[in-house]
Design an enzyme around this catalytic site. Structure first.
Site, mmCIF file in Angstrom:
data_model
loop_
_atom_site.group_PDB
_atom_site.id
_atom_site.type_symbol
_atom_site.label_atom_id
_atom_site.label_comp_id
_atom_site.label_asym_id
_atom_site.label_seq_id
_atom_site.Cartn_x
_atom_site.Cartn_y
_atom_site.Cartn_z
ATOM 1 N N ASP A 16 -32.049 -58.843 11.211
ATOM 2 C CA ASP A 16 -31.321 -58.230 12.055
ATOM 3 C C ASP A 16 -32.720 -57.344 12.226
ATOM 4 O O ASP A 16 -32.937 -57.416 11.400
ATOM 5 C CB ASP A 16 -30.333 -57.276 12.153
ATOM 6 C CG ASP A 16 -29.456 -56.646 13.837
ATOM 7 O OD1 ASP A 16 -30.384 -56.420 14.484
ATOM 8 O OD2 ASP A 16 -28.829 -56.584 14.352
ATOM 9 N N ILE A 17 -33.563 -57.341 13.819
ATOM 10 C CA ILE A 17 -34.327 -56.891 14.248
ATOM 11 C C ILE A 17 -34.386 -55.327 14.063
ATOM 12 O O ILE A 17 -35.483 -54.652 14.063
ATOM 13 C CB ILE A 17 -35.576 -58.029 15.141
ATOM 14 C CG1 ILE A 17 -34.880 -58.070 16.612
ATOM 15 C CG2 ILE A 17 -36.056 -58.749 14.453
ATOM 16 C CD1 ILE A 17 -35.892 -57.684 17.731
ATOM 17 N N GLU A 43 -22.988 -57.559 22.213
ATOM 18 C CA GLU A 43 -24.266 -57.435 22.960
ATOM 19 C C GLU A 43 -24.747 -59.047 22.931
ATOM 20 O O GLU A 43 -25.380 -59.170 24.207
ATOM 21 C CB GLU A 43 -25.607 -56.914 22.585
ATOM 22 C CG GLU A 43 -25.361 -54.933 22.944
ATOM 23 C CD GLU A 43 -25.918 -53.922 22.336
ATOM 24 O OE1 GLU A 43 -27.091 -54.517 21.849
ATOM 25 O OE2 GLU A 43 -25.742 -52.947 22.615
ATOM 26 N N VAL A 44 -24.605 -59.504 21.935
ATOM 27 C CA VAL A 44 -25.589 -61.215 21.805
ATOM 28 C C VAL A 44 -23.699 -61.894 21.737
ATOM 29 O O VAL A 44 -22.915 -62.027 20.557
ATOM 30 C CB VAL A 44 -26.040 -61.494 20.566
ATOM 31 C CG1 VAL A 44 -26.510 -62.618 20.460
ATOM 32 C CG2 VAL A 44 -27.118 -60.483 20.616
ATOM 33 N N HIS A 102 -21.049 -63.573 15.694
ATOM 34 C CA HIS A 102 -22.235 -63.301 14.397
ATOM 35 C C HIS A 102 -21.399 -61.947 13.740
ATOM 36 O O HIS A 102 -20.722 -61.429 13.945
ATOM 37 C CB HIS A 102 -23.667 -62.859 14.968
ATOM 38 C CG HIS A 102 -23.395 -61.588 16.022
ATOM 39 N ND1 HIS A 102 -23.613 -61.669 17.002
ATOM 40 C CD2 HIS A 102 -23.491 -60.371 15.765
ATOM 41 C CE1 HIS A 102 -23.241 -60.578 17.586
ATOM 42 N NE2 HIS A 102 -23.835 -60.072 16.534
ATOM 43 N N HIS A 150 -22.179 -58.468 10.567
ATOM 44 C CA HIS A 150 -23.788 -58.263 10.506
ATOM 45 C C HIS A 150 -23.125 -57.525 8.736
ATOM 46 O O HIS A 150 -22.167 -57.207 9.000
ATOM 47 C CB HIS A 150 -23.909 -56.839 10.944
ATOM 48 C CG HIS A 150 -23.840 -56.701 12.270
ATOM 49 N ND1 HIS A 150 -24.937 -56.736 13.051
ATOM 50 C CD2 HIS A 150 -22.962 -57.025 13.461
ATOM 51 C CE1 HIS A 150 -24.927 -56.821 14.549
ATOM 52 N NE2 HIS A 150 -23.329 -57.204 14.728
HETATM 53 P P1 AMP Z 1 -23.819 -57.437 18.363
HETATM 54 O O1 AMP Z 1 -24.418 -58.256 19.957
HETATM 55 O O2 AMP Z 1 -23.532 -55.553 19.522
HETATM 56 O O3 AMP Z 1 -22.649 -57.066 17.275
HETATM 57 O O4 AMP Z 1 -25.299 -56.815 17.852
HETATM 58 C C1 AMP Z 1 -26.274 -56.996 17.856
HETATM 59 C C2 AMP Z 1 -27.512 -57.339 17.677
HETATM 60 O O5 AMP Z 1 -28.851 -58.263 17.342
HETATM 61 C C3 AMP Z 1 -28.116 -56.025 17.176
HETATM 62 O O6 AMP Z 1 -28.299 -55.596 16.162
HETATM 63 C C4 AMP Z 1 -29.129 -56.926 17.622
HETATM 64 O O7 AMP Z 1 -30.000 -55.461 16.855
HETATM 65 C C5 AMP Z 1 -29.561 -58.304 16.820
HETATM 66 N N1 AMP Z 1 -30.649 -58.850 17.314
HETATM 67 C C6 AMP Z 1 -30.878 -59.291 18.994
HETATM 68 N N2 AMP Z 1 -32.040 -59.852 19.123
HETATM 69 C C7 AMP Z 1 -32.799 -60.361 17.607
HETATM 70 C C8 AMP Z 1 -33.055 -60.731 17.829
HETATM 71 N N3 AMP Z 1 -34.353 -61.854 18.283
HETATM 72 N N4 AMP Z 1 -33.805 -61.272 16.599
HETATM 73 C C9 AMP Z 1 -32.745 -60.828 14.939
HETATM 74 N N5 AMP Z 1 -31.043 -60.033 15.453
HETATM 75 C C10 AMP Z 1 -31.641 -59.396 16.570
#
Ligand code: AMP
Length: 139
Positions: free
Chosen positions: A33-34, A97-98, A102, A104
């Protein structure tokens, strides 16, 4: 809700944008995670499309959990951690958010709080952490 193949993790899987790889097998990919909320914070995703826990198949979930188990144990070694926090958010109201499933993995130390979300990490340090987890996996 349908799966959007232009989400950022789908782009990572197609190598259209870079990622710090930790581990992969036929069915899953693990990368850093960045915006890490603890040192070693990484993400496990299935290589096949699904939005989240709500539309995931049993096979996708089983493959992800097998990788979570491997990587979590490697994180314990790599960071001399005391424990692991595993998080998964589904849909915006659930904190997602994405929109590619996934999990964590956050290595944790006794008495140390997680950092707040949304703050970009130091890329050299994140790269070093990816290498440390990969080395623990290989050991
Ligand atoms: P969530 O969808 O809330 O579980 O979180 C999405 C996660 O993706 C967050 O912790 C971000 O920091 C992470 N994230 C977003 N863009 C990237 C990326 N390009 N590479 C790695 N992690 C990412």
């Amino acid at each position: 809700m349908s799966y959007d193949p232009e989400n950022i993790f789908a782009k990572i899987l197609r190598a259209e944008i870079p990622s710090f790889k930790v581990y992969e097998d036929e069915d899953t990919y693990c990368f850093m995670d960045i915006m890490p909320r603890s040192d070693g914070h990484c993400l496990v995703i299935p290589k096949t499309p699904c939005r989240n826990i709500l539309d995931a198949s049993p096979a996708q979930l089983a493959a992800c959990m097998a990788t979570v188990n491997k990587v979590a144990n490697a994180c314990m070694k790599a960071f001399d951690a005391d424990g692991i926090t595993l998080q998964q958010y589904s849909e915006a109201a659930g904190g997602q958010e994405v929109f590619h499933l996934h999990f964590h993995i956050l290595p944790r130390h006794e008495g140390v709080a997680t950092r707040p979300p949304g703050k970009m990490g130091d890329m050299d340090q994140i790269k070093a952490h990816a290498e440390a987890i990969a080395a623990a996996l290989a050991a």
